[in-house]
Motif scaffolding. Sequence first.
Motif, PDB file in Angstrom:
ATOM      1  N   GLU A 150       0.819  -1.212   0.000  1.00 29.35           N
ATOM      2  CA  GLU A 150       0.000   0.000   0.000  1.00 29.35           C
ATOM      3  C   GLU A 150       0.852   1.261   0.000  1.00 29.35           C
ATOM      4  N   GLU A 151       2.076   1.166   0.531  1.00 30.82           N
ATOM      5  CA  GLU A 151       2.945   2.329   0.650  1.00 30.82           C
ATOM      6  C   GLU A 151       3.834   2.530  -0.569  1.00 30.82           C
ATOM      7  N   ILE A 152       3.990   1.498  -1.400  1.00 32.82           N
ATOM      8  CA  ILE A 152       4.934   1.576  -2.514  1.00 32.82           C
ATOM      9  C   ILE A 152       4.561   2.663  -3.523  1.00 32.82           C
ATOM     10  N   PRO A 153       3.295   2.796  -3.971  1.00 34.45           N
ATOM     11  CA  PRO A 153       2.984   3.874  -4.944  1.00 34.45           C
ATOM     12  C   PRO A 153       3.307   5.266  -4.424  1.00 34.45           C
ATOM     13  N   ARG A 154       3.024   5.525  -3.159  1.00 33.80           N
ATOM     14  CA  ARG A 154       3.311   6.856  -2.598  1.00 33.80           C
ATOM     15  C   ARG A 154       4.807   7.132  -2.583  1.00 33.80           C
ATOM     16  N   GLN A 155       5.592   6.144  -2.162  1.00 33.22           N
ATOM     17  CA  GLN A 155       7.032   6.348  -2.098  1.00 33.22           C
ATOM     18  C   GLN A 155       7.647   6.445  -3.488  1.00 33.22           C
ATOM     19  N   LEU A 156       7.153   5.660  -4.439  1.00 33.27           N
ATOM     20  CA  LEU A 156       7.652   5.767  -5.814  1.00 33.27           C
ATOM     21  C   LEU A 156       7.358   7.145  -6.400  1.00 33.27           C
ATOM     22  N   ARG A 157       6.184   7.681  -6.111  1.00 29.87           N
ATOM     23  CA  ARG A 157       5.838   9.015  -6.595  1.00 29.87           C
ATOM     24  C   ARG A 157       6.765  10.071  -5.998  1.00 29.87           C
ATOM     25  N   CYS A 158       7.060   9.951  -4.715  1.00 24.79           N
ATOM     26  CA  CYS A 158       7.959  10.899  -4.051  1.00 24.79           C
ATOM     27  C   CYS A 158       9.369  10.807  -4.625  1.00 24.79           C
ATOM     28  N   ILE A 159       9.876   9.591  -4.816  1.00 16.85           N
ATOM     29  CA  ILE A 159      11.223   9.403  -5.365  1.00 16.85           C
ATOM     30  C   ILE A 159      11.306   9.953  -6.778  1.00 16.85           C
ATOM     31  N   ALA A 160      10.281   9.697  -7.589  1.00 17.02           N
ATOM     32  CA  ALA A 160      10.288  10.173  -8.975  1.00 17.02           C
ATOM     33  C   ALA A 160      10.291  11.695  -9.041  1.00 17.02           C
ATOM     34  N   LEU A 161       9.516  12.349  -8.180  1.00 13.17           N
ATOM     35  CA  LEU A 161       9.476  13.811  -8.187  1.00 13.17           C
ATOM     36  C   LEU A 161      10.835  14.401  -7.827  1.00 13.17           C
ATOM     37  N   TYR A 162      11.482  13.838  -6.808  1.00 13.75           N
ATOM     38  CA  TYR A 162      12.800  14.344  -6.426  1.00 13.75           C
ATOM     39  C   TYR A 162      13.817  14.126  -7.542  1.00 13.75           C
ATOM     40  N   LEU A 163      13.798  12.952  -8.172  1.00 14.58           N
ATOM     41  CA  LEU A 163      14.754  12.666  -9.237  1.00 14.58           C
ATOM     42  C   LEU A 163      14.550  13.591 -10.433  1.00 14.58           C
ATOM     43  N   VAL A 164      13.286  13.832 -10.807  1.00 11.03           N
ATOM     44  CA  VAL A 164      13.015  14.696 -11.951  1.00 11.03           C
ATOM     45  C   VAL A 164      13.480  16.125 -11.686  1.00 11.03           C
ATOM     46  N   HIS A 165      13.192  16.643 -10.502  1.00 11.12           N
ATOM     47  CA  HIS A 165      13.562  18.031 -10.201  1.00 11.12           C
ATOM     48  C   HIS A 165      15.077  18.192 -10.052  1.00 11.12           C
ATOM     49  N   ILE A 166      15.731  17.262  -9.360  1.00  9.33           N
ATOM     50  CA  ILE A 166      17.174  17.387  -9.157  1.00  9.33           C
ATOM     51  C   ILE A 166      17.920  17.190 -10.471  1.00  9.33           C
ATOM     52  N   ALA A 167      17.544  16.147 -11.240  1.00  5.12           N
ATOM     53  CA  ALA A 167      18.201  15.918 -12.525  1.00  5.12           C
ATOM     54  C   ALA A 167      17.902  17.045 -13.505  1.00  5.12           C
ATOM     55  N   GLY A 168      16.682  17.595 -13.465  1.00  4.81           N
ATOM     56  CA  GLY A 168      16.359  18.713 -14.345  1.00  4.81           C
ATOM     57  C   GLY A 168      17.198  19.942 -14.051  1.00  4.81           C
ATOM     58  N   ALA A 169      17.342  20.284 -12.772  1.00  7.28           N
ATOM     59  CA  ALA A 169      18.175  21.433 -12.410  1.00  7.28           C
ATOM     60  C   ALA A 169      19.635  21.206 -12.787  1.00  7.28           C
ATOM     61  N   TYR A 170      20.101  19.971 -12.662  1.00  5.87           N
ATOM     62  CA  TYR A 170      21.507  19.648 -12.964  1.00  5.87           C
ATOM     63  C   TYR A 170      21.778  19.685 -14.464  1.00  5.87           C
ATOM     64  N   LEU A 171      20.883  19.120 -15.273  1.00  5.15           N
ATOM     65  CA  LEU A 171      21.117  19.022 -16.713  1.00  5.15           C
ATOM     66  C   LEU A 171      20.776  20.307 -17.455  1.00  5.15           C
ATOM     67  N   LEU A 172      19.839  21.108 -16.912  1.00  7.40           N
ATOM     68  CA  LEU A 172      19.447  22.353 -17.562  1.00  7.40           C
ATOM     69  C   LEU A 172      20.231  23.553 -17.039  1.00  7.40           C
ATOM     70  N   ASN A 173      21.294  23.277 -16.268  1.00 12.18           N
ATOM     71  CA  ASN A 173      22.191  24.329 -15.780  1.00 12.18           C
ATOM     72  C   ASN A 173      21.488  25.337 -14.874  1.00 12.18           C
ATOM     73  N   LEU A 174      20.504  24.843 -14.121  1.00  7.66           N
ATOM     74  CA  LEU A 174      19.819  25.683 -13.126  1.00  7.66           C
ATOM     75  C   LEU A 174      20.211  25.238 -11.712  1.00  7.66           C
ATOM     76  N   THR A 175      21.475  24.941 -11.533  1.00  6.14           N
ATOM     77  CA  THR A 175      21.939  24.371 -10.273  1.00  6.14           C
ATOM     78  C   THR A 175      21.833  25.364  -9.117  1.00  6.14           C
ATOM     79  N   ARG A 176      22.019  26.639  -9.375  1.00  6.51           N
ATOM     80  CA  ARG A 176      21.959  27.624  -8.292  1.00  6.51           C
ATOM     81  C   ARG A 176      20.534  27.771  -7.765  1.00  6.51           C
ATOM     82  N   LEU A 177      19.587  27.875  -8.677  1.00  6.64           N
ATOM     83  CA  LEU A 177      18.183  27.929  -8.259  1.00  6.64           C
ATOM     84  C   LEU A 177      17.783  26.622  -7.585  1.00  6.64           C
TER      85      LEU A 177
END
Length: 315
Positions: free
Chosen positions: A126-153
Amino acid sequence: ADGELVQYHYGLKDLVTILFYIFIAIILHAVVQEYALDKINRRLHLSKVKHSKFNESGQLVAFHLTSVIWCLYVVVTEGYISNPRSLWENYPHVYLPFQVKFFYLCQLAYWLHALPELYFQKVRKEEIPRQLRCIALYLVHIAGAYLLNLTRLGLILLLLQYLAEFFFHMARLVYFTDENNEKLFNVWAVVFVVTRLFTLTLYILVIGFGLPRVENQALDPERGNLFSFLFNNILFRMSVLLLVCLFQASVMWRFIHFQLRRWREYWNEQSSRKRAAAGAKQQAKPLKRDSGYHENGVVKAENGTSPRTKKLKSP
């Protein structure tokens, strides 16, 4: 030794570095679980559901506290707080100082290590979908800032997000040890609202006013200038800000709904306690004596007969 400043760029070799630190994160996860959380769990004797949530919050408290201290050190030493204009000046920020690049790689490694930990920790289905959603959001935002050169923001936004998450999971740990202690939830509520306001203000400042003033607005993938030219278009700029505002509004709506539900449960619990206390007082009152009058210590009925039943003598 010669005083030259070495800076770094992202590339395919980052994947090897991230893989190495995934194993380091798994080891540190096991150390925190074995030498801290398991010992506390043995003393608390929690149920299976609370045991799983306690382990989750315990791991995230350690991670968020470390990340907040580390991120705060980076943004202070790099001057991103003292000079907010540096968040968009000289964009794109292709070349990074070592501590900024290392911080991002460790963040990606931690959230990627959380995927196998779902199996190792035997998380409930029951907890796996919630945790997968949280992990995916963090990965998308961190990788997006890193690859799009928005590391300071990205550093400032991560600092605000991790600060609010630290207080939330710390409040859950305190609540599991003492269910009557909910003061830290009130502290988390204040911190959450403040960080949301700062996050929205920062988005509007950087996206609405900062990036449109960048000198080099031409599309130049070689220099890392991937999308700043789009901010010349006011329609695109307003669309991005509208999406950001809608997302922050949805987060605040979920927060308000959670707080209203928690307050409703609190007042229902208080009212039930008051009713239970009132019932106990009524039971503690002395019982009324039987109707009739007393004569020589014996209760007589109104018709002069004794209310006690007479025993028949055996013949």
